[in-house]
Motif scaffolding. Sequence first.
Motif, PDB file in Angstrom:
ATOM      1  N   ALA A   1       0.829  -1.209   0.000  1.00 24.29           N
ATOM      2  CA  ALA A   1       0.000   0.000   0.000  1.00 24.29           C
ATOM      3  C   ALA A   1       0.862   1.257   0.000  1.00 24.29           C
ATOM      4  N   ILE A   2       1.936   1.247   0.777  1.00 24.33           N
ATOM      5  CA  ILE A   2       2.838   2.405   0.835  1.00 24.33           C
ATOM      6  C   ILE A   2       3.531   2.604  -0.505  1.00 24.33           C
ATOM      7  N   THR A   3       3.987   1.502  -1.121  1.00 30.56           N
ATOM      8  CA  THR A   3       4.656   1.591  -2.415  1.00 30.56           C
ATOM      9  C   THR A   3       3.730   2.181  -3.474  1.00 30.56           C
TER      10      THR A   3
ATOM     11  N   HIS B   1      13.180  -0.438  -3.556  1.00 23.43           N
ATOM     12  CA  HIS B   1      13.773   0.889  -3.449  1.00 23.43           C
ATOM     13  C   HIS B   1      12.706   1.974  -3.260  1.00 23.43           C
ATOM     14  N   ARG B   2      11.602   1.862  -3.970  1.00 23.08           N
ATOM     15  CA  ARG B   2      10.543   2.856  -3.803  1.00 23.08           C
ATOM     16  C   ARG B   2      10.057   2.872  -2.353  1.00 23.08           C
TER      17      ARG B   2
ATOM     18  N   ILE C   1      16.473   7.492 -10.260  1.00 21.28           N
ATOM     19  CA  ILE C   1      15.901   6.408 -11.059  1.00 21.28           C
ATOM     20  C   ILE C   1      14.438   6.173 -10.690  1.00 21.28           C
ATOM     21  N   VAL C   2      14.143   6.032  -9.394  1.00 22.80           N
ATOM     22  CA  VAL C   2      12.759   5.759  -9.001  1.00 22.80           C
ATOM     23  C   VAL C   2      11.875   6.993  -9.172  1.00 22.80           C
ATOM     24  N   SER C   3      12.496   8.169  -9.257  1.00 24.95           N
ATOM     25  CA  SER C   3      11.734   9.400  -9.496  1.00 24.95           C
ATOM     26  C   SER C   3      11.519   9.661 -10.986  1.00 24.95           C
ATOM     27  N   ARG C   4      11.948   8.712 -11.811  1.00 18.46           N
ATOM     28  CA  ARG C   4      11.707   8.755 -13.267  1.00 18.46           C
ATOM     29  C   ARG C   4      12.431   9.909 -13.959  1.00 18.46           C
TER      30      ARG C   4
END
Length: 203
Positions: free
Chosen positions: A24-26, A106-107, A174-177
């Motif tokens: 849910a958090i992800t 990672h997210r 990376i995870v922030s695109r």
Amino acid sequence: MGKPGRPKNQTARREALVDAAGRAITERGLEGLRIKDIAAEAGMSAGSVLYYYPELDDLVLEVHRGAVERFLRARHAVTDEVTDPVARLRALIASGLPADAEDATHRLLYELHSRADRSAGHAELMASLFAHEVGLYTTVLEVGAATGVFTLTAPVGDLARNLVALEDGYGLHIVSRNARLTRAEAQRLIRAHARAVTGRAEL
């Protein structure tokens, strides 16, 4: 005789709730996270969630603890059996970066680390993860230096902390695109830094 509806395996139910809360958090982030979101992910009622975790913050802290433990186990799994310092350093760099923008682990960690400035528990987990990762780099750098494979340009602790910081910084992009930074490019940049501080041109 137990109360009607009380779970027979409370440990399994708690673990299921921690997993569900992590998903849910992800997907939704911490802001606005609701008990009913976690209940829906777990296939339980909101009352069941509250039975095990009356305080949402306690559940979120358990999610953070589990995420840190899983991440460290994964890093050890891909590096511990590699004995050559050069190959091990390459594997370590690769294991610290997100696979892509959708990398769930990672997210989740980046989202949970954002609680560190407001919670001593979350701050401790973030600091513990950093220390363990620094330890992984310290070990491979020390072994490489002791065997003459690496010629270190600075104290090993400083080099190890810088490598972890590079992972963290590039990983966040990376995870922030960030379209200008791929995993492959981040890995190339960290390896270039590693070559500069270890004297190994083939890294």
